[in-house]
Design an enzyme around this catalytic site. Structure first.
Site, PDB file in Angstrom:
ATOM      1  N   GLU A 100      81.516 -55.744   5.085  1.00  0.00           N
ATOM      2  CA  GLU A 100      81.818 -55.513   6.490  1.00  0.00           C
ATOM      3  C   GLU A 100      80.620 -55.557   7.427  1.00  0.00           C
ATOM      4  OE1 GLU A 100      84.880 -54.995   7.957  1.00  0.00           O
ATOM      5  OE2 GLU A 100      85.751 -55.540   6.033  1.00  0.00           O
ATOM      6  N   SER A 478     134.852 -11.796  -8.020  1.00  0.00           N
ATOM      7  CA  SER A 478     134.544 -10.467  -8.539  1.00  0.00           C
ATOM      8  C   SER A 478     133.071 -10.105  -8.401  1.00  0.00           C
ATOM      9  CB  SER A 478     134.943 -10.402 -10.013  1.00  0.00           C
ATOM     10  OG  SER A 478     134.761  -9.110 -10.504  1.00  0.00           O
TER      11      SER A 478
END
Length: 834
Positions: A100, A478
Site C-alpha cells: 500500500e 396442577s
C-alpha cells in the site's frame, strides 16, 4: 554601428519574453497559492476534529458468553477485533507497507511523488492505473469521509492526512489503519481478516497468508481468495515480489511463499455453546437498552448460563420430545427419489442438501433394504447400516391416540429411495426418527437469586424461533395447586386438615348443560382427605373446595406474592385447577419460592456487560434469598421479599417432597436423592404436560405440548410426558450439588396423627404418622384405635386437568350428600362446605 544595434534587439526581446514568462508563472503561483490558501480557509472549518482519533471507537460486534466464558453468539454486521501495533508481527507490517505505501515512514502524510506518478499516468492513458492514496490518506477517508469519488473529497483527504501526521506518530496511524480497513466478507481489521479467511490470529499467519491478506484492501471483492482464487493469487504474488524488492524478505522466504497454494476458506466465529434461544433473548434486551449501538460498540455480555447445565437441558428436551413423538407413530418419509436416475454420490448429495439438519436429526437416503437392516447414505457422514433395533418403534401414525400394527420387517417401514431422518442414540447407534411435531421447553434457575442457569426454548431455534420458556402462555394445571395450598396454610389450615373429596356441581348457563361438573382425573371420589394427601395425589375436587373456603381474594393475593401478575389469574374457582396462564419461566420463579426457603426472586439472564477493553458498564445485583438469615445483622442489603413464612414454607416443602416419594412423580426417585420435590401438571384433554421440580440448590421446569394447543393423546400427563425430561436434566445437573435438607423452623412442632382422620394418635399406635403443626393448631382430640391397618395415602394418583371453561365464578354451587370427616381435624375441619 547600425549592425551593432541590430544585434542587441533579439537579446532584449528574449529578456522581455523571459521576464514575462516569469511574471506569469509567479502570478499563477501567487494566485494558486492564494487560491489554495483560500480553499484551505474555506475547507478547514469543515474538516473533522483530528483529536477524535486519539480515542478511536471501532465498530465491533457484540459477543454473548456463558458465565464460564464460552461464546454463545455474536451480533453485528462488522466483524472486528482490534489489536495493538505491538501485537502485530513485523513481517505483517512490512507486507502492508509493500502493498500500500512503501514510503509511509518518509512522507508527511501525502506522497507527492506518488501523486505525480498517478497524475502522469492519468494524463498519458486517460485511466486511473496508479493510486496516489497513502496509508494516512486512507485513514482520513475511512474514519472521516464518505466513499464518493470527487475532487473536493480528495482535497479534504489530503488536508486531513497532513493534519493527522502533524498530531499522531506514524505507529499510531498504522495501527488505526490496520484495525479499520475493510478486507471483504464483513471483516474489518487485520485480526478479523485472519480469522475470517484462515481461522487463526494474524500472529499465526504464514508469509504467504499474510501477503494474501495484505493484498485485499486495494480491492476486497476483486482480489478475494474465496470469490476469485486466481486473481487473489496474482495479487498475493505481487505483494511478495514487492516485499522481496524492498528487502523485507530474502530469496528463500520468497520462494517458499510463492510455492504455497491458496488455502483460504470462510471461517465463522466458533460458537462454543449452543444456546440460540438465550443469545436471541440477550440480543433483544441489549437492543432495547442500547439501540443500534448494541451491535457496534463491542459489548461483551456475560450471562448467568452454566454451560454444563445448558447442554444437559438441550439434550433432555430433545430426548423427551423424541420419546413422545415416537410413542405416537411414524409419519413416513417426507420424500422419495428415483435411484435409477440418481446413480452417484454427487446426485445423492444434491438431494440431501434440501433437507438440512434439524435439532439432532440428519437426513439420509435409503439405498438398499434387507429383512432387518438398511443401507443409508448420509452425505459427508458416509454410508451407514441402519439396524432393526432403531426402526422397530415405527408403527404407522394414525392420530395421537391410534397407531398401526407393529412392523415386522424393514420393508414395512422403509422403501428404497426414501429420504428419512436419523439420530444417534445414547449407545452411539443410528435410529430412525422424525422432526417432532410436539414442542417443549426446559428452564432451570438458581433459587437463591433467580439466575437462569439453563434455558431451552424448543427443539430447534432455526426451525422455530418462538421461545417457549418466555413466550408460551399456557395453563399451568396442577402446577398452581401448591400456591393455593400455601395460601391455605397461611390462612390457618395444616397439612392434616380434612377436605371432602366428593362430587360438586356449579351452575353456569354459558356451558353445555348449564353446569360445570369438575372431576378428578380418575373419575373417582375419595371422601374426607387430608390436605397433604390431596396435594400428593393431585385431587381436583379438594382444591376447588379449598379455594372456595379461603376465598379468591386470599388465593390471588398469595399468588401475586409468588410472582404471578393479575392478568395471569382468573377470578373464578377454576383457578384452583390452574386455569390461569403462565410461562415456564414464571413457573420457575414460583417454585423457586419453595426451593429457597420462601423468598420471591426475580429471574435474570445478564450477569454483567463489559466494554471491548474490559470496563464494566453493568453488573447485576439481584435480590437474594437468605433462608439462614435469622437477624437483620446478617441479612444482605438486597434481601429478596418473603412470599411465605418459614413455617408455611417448611410444611409445603415437606408436602411437595411427598409428591415425589408417594404421588404423581415417583418416577423421579430413580435419581437417587432424598431432597427432590415438585408437582406435576396436566391441563384439560392433556393439552399441556408439566413437571415443576426442585431441590434447595436447583429449580427446573419442564413443559411439553403443541404450539397450537390440542390434545397430546390419552395418558400423556405431566408425570408421563414432562417428568422424563426433568429427570434426564436433573440426573446430570445435580451431580455437583450435595443434598440439602431444611431444618424444622421455630414455630412448628411434630405430632403423631391418624392418616384417615388427621387427629392425634396415642403412643404405641402403629398406624400413626408424623405431621407438622403450628403449636396452636395441633388437634385437641385423639383418633379412635382402628381395627385394621390404615394406609398413609389411600387410592391411586390423580393427574389433574384444568377445566375447559374459564368462566366459572363462585356465585353458586351444590353437591350431593357426602360422609363427614369423622371428627375434629387439626386447624380447620371442613365436613360440608355447601
Amino acid at each position: 554601428m547600425a549592425r551593432s544595434q541590430k544585434k542587441h534587439k533579439p537579446v532584449s526581446l528574449f529578456r522581455r519574453l523571459t521576464l514575462l514568462m516569469l511574471s506569469l508563472l509567479l502570478s499563477v503561483a501567487m494566485l494558486g497559492g492564494m487560491g489554495a490558501y483560500a480553499l484551505y480557509r474555506y475547507l478547514e472549518p469543515q474538516l473533522p476534529d483530528i483529536d477524535l482519533l486519539l480515542d478511536a471507537r471501532y465498530q465491533i460486534p457484540m459477543s454473548v458468553y456463558s458465565k464460564d466464558g464460552r461464546l454463545i453468539g455474536q451480533f453485528g454486521e462488522k466483524k472486528r477485533n482490534p489489536v495493538g501495533i505491538a501485537d502485530i508481527p513485523r513481517q505483517t507490517l512490512q507486507a502492508f507497507l509493500a502493498a500500500e505505501d512503501d514510503r509511509f515512514f518518509e512522507h508527511p502524510g501525502v506522497d507527492y511523488q506518488g501523486l505525480l506518478r498517478a497524475v502522469f499516468e492519468f494524463l498519458r492513458t486517460g485511466e486511473k492505473k496508479q493510486g496516489g492514496s497513502t496509508i494516512t490518506m486512507q485513514v482520513a477517508r475511512n474514519f472521516f469521509l464518505s466513499s464518493e469519488k470527487t475532487l473536493l473529497r480528495k482535497v479534504k483527504e489530503i488536508l486531513l492526512a497532513i493534519k493527522i501526521e502533524s498530531r499522531l506518530p506514524k505507529e499510531q496511524i498504522l495501527e488505526l489503519y490496520l484495525n479499520k480497513i475493510y478486507f471483504g466478507h464483513h471483516a474489518y481489521g487485520i485480526e478479523a481478516a485472519a480469522q475470517v479467511y484462515y481461522g487463526k490470529s494474524a500472529s499465526q499467519l504464514s508469509l504467504a497468508e499474510t501477503a494474501m491478506i495484505a493484498g485485499l484492501p486495494k480491492a476486497p471483492s476483486s482480489f478475494n481468495p474465496l470469490a476469485d482464487p486466481e486473481r487473489a493469487l496474482t495479487r498475493r504474488n505481487y505483494v511478495l515480489k514487492r516485499m522481496l524488492k524492498l528487502q523485507f524478505i530474502d530469496d528463500a522466504q520468497f520462494n517458499t511463499a510463492m510455492a504455497e497454494p491458496v488455502n483460504a476458506s470462510l471461517h465463522t466465529p466458533v460458537i462454543e455453546l449452543d444456546a440460540p434461544y438465550v443469545s436471541e433473548m440477550v440480543r433483544a434486551e441489549m437492543y432495547q437498552k442500547y439501540g443500534e449501538e448494541a451491535y457496534s460498540n463491542g459489548y461483551k455480555v456475560y450471562t448467568t448460563l452454566d454451560s454444563r447445565l445448558q447442554s444437559a437441558a438441550d439434550k433432555a428436551l430433545k430426548q423427551a420430545l423424541h420419546e413422545y413423538d415416537e410413542r405416537h407413530g411414524y409419519r413416513g418419509a417426507k420424500r422419495r427419489v428415483d435411484l435409477k436416475k440418481l446413480t452417484n454420490d454427487k446426485d445423492w448429495d444434491e438431494q440431501l442438501m434440501s433437507s438440512p439438519e434439524v435439532g439432532n436429526t440428519i437426513a439420509g437416503l435409503v439405498l438398499s433394504i434387507k429383512e432387518r437392516s438398511a443401507d443409508v447414505y448420509l452425505g459427508h457422514s458416509g454410508l451407514i447400516q441402519l439396524e432393526w433395533e432403531g426402526v422397530r418403534w415405527a408403527r404407522k401414525y394414525v392420530n395421537e391416540d391410534v397407531q398401526g400394527p407393529s412392523p415386522r420387517a424393514m420393508k414395512d417401514v422403509l422403501k428404497i429411495g426414501d429420504i428419512i431422518r436419523l439420530r444417534l442414540t445414547e449407545d452411539g447407534k443410528w435410529a430412525l426418527t422424525q422432526v417432532p411435531k410436539v414442542e417443549g421447553a426446559l428452564v432451570s434457575l438458581d433459587p437463591k437469586n433467580g439466575a437462569i442457569l439453563a434455558m431451552s426454548g424448543g427443539f430447534d431455534f432455526n426451525h422455530s424461533k418462538f421461545n417457549r420458556v418466555t413466550q408460551a402462555q399456557r395453563q399451568p394445571g396442577s402446577g398452581f395447586k401448591p400456591v393455593l395450598y400455601a395460601s391455605a396454610l397461611d390462612a390457618g389450615y395444616t397439612p392434616a386438615s380434612i377436605i371432602n373429596d366428593a362430587p360438586i356441581v356449579f351452575n353456569d348457563p354459558s356451558l353445555a348443560g348449564g353446569a360445570w361438573r369438575p372431576q378428578n382425573y380418575s373419575g373417582r371420589f375419595y371422601g374426607p382427605t387430608r390436605l397433604r394427601e390431596a396435594l400428593v395425589k393431585s385431587r381436583n375436587l379438594v382444591s376447588i373446595r379449598l379455594l372456595r373456603e379461603i376465598g379468591l381474594d386470599k388465593a390471588i393475593e398469595t399468588a401475586k406474592q409468588f410472582g404471578f401478575s393479575e392478568t395471569e389469574l382468573p377470578r373464578s374457582l377454576s383457578l384452583a385447577l390452574g386455569s390461569g396462564t403462565a410461562t415456564p419461566l414464571r413457573m420457575a420463579q414460583v417454585f423457586s419460592v419453595f426451593a429457597n426457603g420462601g423468598f420471591r426472586v426475580e429471574p435474570y439472564l445478564i450477569e454483567r456487560i463489559e466494554t471491548h477493553d474490559g470496563g464494566v458498564v453493568f453488573q447485576a445485583t439481584p435480590p437474594l434469598a437468605c433462608r439462614d438469615c435469622q437477624t437483620t445483622e446478617n441479612q444482605p442489603a438486597n434481601l429478596a421479599p418473603r412470599a411465605i413464612t418459614p413455617q408455611v414454607h417448611f410444611m409445603m416443602n415437606s408436602m411437595l417432597q411427598d409428591v415425589v416419594r408417594f404421588g404423581t412423580a415417583t418416577q423421579a426417585m430413580e435419581i437417587g436423592r432424598e431432597d427432590l420435590a415438585g408437582k406435576t401438571g396436566t391441563t384439560n384433554e392433556q393439552r399441556d404436560a408439566w413437571f415443576n421440580g426442585y431441590t434447595p440448590s436447583l429449580v427446573a421446569i419442564s413443559w411439553l405440548g403443541f404450539d397450537t394447543p390440542k390434545p397430546l393423546g390419552e395418558g400423556e400427563t405431566g408425570g408421563h410426558s414432562a417428568l422424563p425430561m426433568w429427570i434426564y436434566y436433573m440426573q446430570e445437573a445435580l451431580k455437583n450439588f450435595p443434598e440439602i435438607h431444611f431444618p424444622l423452623p421455630e414455630g412448628l412442632i411434630e405430632a403423631r396423627i391418624s392418616p384417615s382422620s388427621g387427629l392425634l394418635v396415642r403412643a404405641g399406635n402403629p398406624n400413626g404418622i408424623t405431621e407438622y403443626f403450628p403449636p396452636d393448631l395441633i388437634p385437641k382430640r385423639y383418633s379412635a384405635q382402628p381395627k385394621h391397618h390404615e394406609p398413609v395415602y389411600e387410592g391411586g394418583s390423580d393427574e389433574d386437568m384444568a377445566p375447559s371453561s374459564e368462566g366459572i365464578d363462585s356465585a353458586s354451587g351444590s353437591e350431593p350428600a357426602s360422609p363427614d370427616s369423622g371428627g375434629e381435624s387439626s386447624g380447620k375441619t371442613v365436613e360440608s362446605l355447601f
